[in-house]
Write an enzyme that holds these catalytic residues in place. Sequence first.
Site: not given
Ligand code: UFG
Length: 334
Positions: A14, A33-34, A38, A143, A172, A192, A209, A282
Amino acid sequence: MSCTYLITGGAGYIGSHVVVDLLARGHRVVVFDNLQQGHREAVHPDAVLEVGDLADCGALRSLFSRYRFDGILHFAANSLVGQSMQQPFLYVGDNVSNTLNLIRAAIDGNVLRFVLSSTCAIFGLPERVPIGEDVAKNPANPYGESKLIIEQILKWADRVYGLRSACLRYFNAAGAHPDFPIGEDHSPETHLIPIAFEAVLGQRSHVEIYGDDYPTPDGTCIRDYIHVCDLSDAHIRVLDMLEERSCHYNVGIGHGYSVREVLDSVRRVTGHPLPARIGPRRAGDPPVLVAASDRIRDELGWAPRYPGLDTIVEAAWRWRAAHPHGFGPAQVVD
Ligand code: UFG
């Protein structure tokens, strides 16, 4: 007026997009940035890249002695929910102490504007959806907790020292910049959409999923996917109003899509059948996270320019198709 901004984490996903958009408006940008997460290649050549770590107070003193910043945009952080459940002190420890070093340096350097990259994870399992700014904050992982602690530190930095801050709670982030070759590339990748692209590109056999027994119409989790350039636009707008007062905004498009809907969008955009299998849930995933973004719309006139899921996925795919291994060398994931 042309300003000089410090962007911590400006080589990350971002942050690197905000760098491009600030430069396009004629501002000067210093990236700190370290480069642990990044990518050097993600930093626009017109920005100055200072490689350093926020834990290093000497490096921060040196940085602030060499530049006079009009504002700070703070992206640098550990940001993996799953990792935070295994190594909580990287979050409630390092994320917080690194930010405190930065806030102290800002105050000592008479910087008066600070934008925090916050997260919807501060709400935990939200008491109601869509999630407005006033929904109770109950982080479900270290987090989210780390960002909530930082928001509270910023409240006192304003009251006691007059440091004006904007806390932007991202939903997201997805997509990629239309004008500069940068996009989403984490290591390890947990998000995802990039994971789906890895399957499209043959770098993994399928997408798993994470659970199809949630209380949602198709049983999979619902999230609010926002184009990274719309997020960037929120940062730029908020900088202008920060001279007046501190603020908090939830930044999402206000519409949720299920995991299955996202995978269908990736199939439409890429033309690939994209195999998917149902796996277990998850840990820590709330069923539905969708923003109520009325406050930022009303107060800053912000509105998403890319509200459609396919548009966002198309933007992300355009970059990933041109950079199949992201910024890094070729490697097979599984
Ligand atoms: N998912 C899958 N399979 C995968 C990866 C993700 O089914 O291989 C699902 C996750 O369970 C979730 C959705 O896809 O339901 C989105 O997952 P992401 O990992 O892409 O994103 P998140 O919603 O977990 O994460 C976002 C932000 C984080 C924040 C979080 C808050 O990226 O920084 O929302 O819950 F902390």
